[in-house]
Scaffold this active site. Structure first.
Site, PDB file in Angstrom:
ATOM      1  N   THR A 152     -14.464  34.976  13.991  1.00  0.00           N
ATOM      2  CA  THR A 152     -14.058  35.501  12.689  1.00  0.00           C
ATOM      3  C   THR A 152     -14.353  34.477  11.608  1.00  0.00           C
ATOM      4  O   THR A 152     -14.604  33.298  11.901  1.00  0.00           O
ATOM      5  CB  THR A 152     -12.558  35.858  12.677  1.00  0.00           C
ATOM      6  OG1 THR A 152     -12.249  36.583  11.476  1.00  0.00           O
ATOM      7  CG2 THR A 152     -11.675  34.621  12.752  1.00  0.00           C
ATOM      8  N   CYS A 153     -14.324  34.918  10.363  1.00  0.00           N
ATOM      9  CA  CYS A 153     -14.572  34.026   9.233  1.00  0.00           C
ATOM     10  C   CYS A 153     -13.358  33.137   8.969  1.00  0.00           C
ATOM     11  O   CYS A 153     -12.219  33.599   9.021  1.00  0.00           O
ATOM     12  CB  CYS A 153     -14.889  34.821   7.974  1.00  0.00           C
ATOM     13  SG  CYS A 153     -16.423  35.758   8.066  1.00  0.00           S
TER      14      CYS A 153
END
Length: 236
Positions: free
Chosen positions: A214-215
């Site tokens: 994920t970011c």
């Protein structure tokens, strides 16, 4: 998610009875093949999900994933590419929050060496937004958090976390298959060396890996969680 949880049957099944859990002997513990935590996790319940309703809403449904002490308790999907579910919700309607989705190269009939699931790192902590929790020492040192539960139509599984790290955007940790054991061992060694914490878990080329990505921020940095499959239970 309120509707999904209301309409989805989720059970917690004991993986083994007490008599089926292998006893730790001097021989089995001295070689450190598994480690004490492995045997303790054999007592952990497995999550089993009824996918019939979910598949009727979206046939792209591939499984359900749960990460302890985060908000990650979602069904996940798999499209024909890695773009559609960046901005489409579970019901396939347009939504900037997107949905949790497996890399289109992943195989849920037979797990590959590395299975990858993506989700947006939302500031409202939906999707994979709450995975920021895993960067806190109080989270990753809690052994109750070090197991990821994943249920598919084929099997229920437990995955033991072996590495957590942040990294600039790259493709290497997203590799699914490897030319040979040497290249896979290099991948394993790289994965373990990157971790912000030493989980003291043995990983070898016979193991299969689950990668959550994920970011972390708007600069392209990623949070990566990698775990190895420690137990699976075939479904009828």
């Amino acid at each position: 998610m309120k509707n999904i949880l209301k309409d989805t049957k989720i059970e917690e099944n004991i993986a083994f009875t007490s008599t089926e859990i292998p006893e730790i002997t001097a021989d089995s513990s001295s070689d450190q093949k598994y480690g004490e935590d492995y045997w303790n996790y054999m007592k952990t319940t497995m999550m089993s999900v009824d996918f019939s309703k979910l598949k009727s809403i979206n046939p792209d449904t591939k499984g359900w994933i749960y990460v302890n002490n985060t908000n990650v308790n979602y069904p996940f999907v798999q499209g024909s590419d890695n773009s559609f579910y960046l901005n489409h919700s579970f019901d396939r309607s347009y939504n900037v929050a997107g949905w949790l989705f497996a890399d289109y190269k992943s195989n849920f009939n037979k797990f590959l060496k590395n299975t990858v699931i993506y989700g947006h790192g939302r500031v409202d902590r939906v999707m994979f937004g709450s995975l920021e929790n895993v960067l806190k020492e109080s989270w990753y040192t809690n052994k109750e958090n070090q197991i990821i539960k994943l249920s598919t139509e084929k099997q229920n599984t437990l995955w033991q976390i072996v590495s957590i790290y942040t990294i600039p955007s790259e493709s290497y940790y997203l590799t699914h298959t490897f030319l040979d054991d040497d290249s896979y061992q290099k991948f394993i060694d790289t994965m373990l060396s990157r971790s912000i914490y030493n989980f003291n878990v043995k990983v070898n080329t016979n193991d299969k890996i689950l990668t959550l990505s994920t970011c972390l921020d708007t600069n392209g940095n990623r949070i990566v969680i990698q775990a190895k499959l420690i137990k699976s239970q075939n479904r009828n």
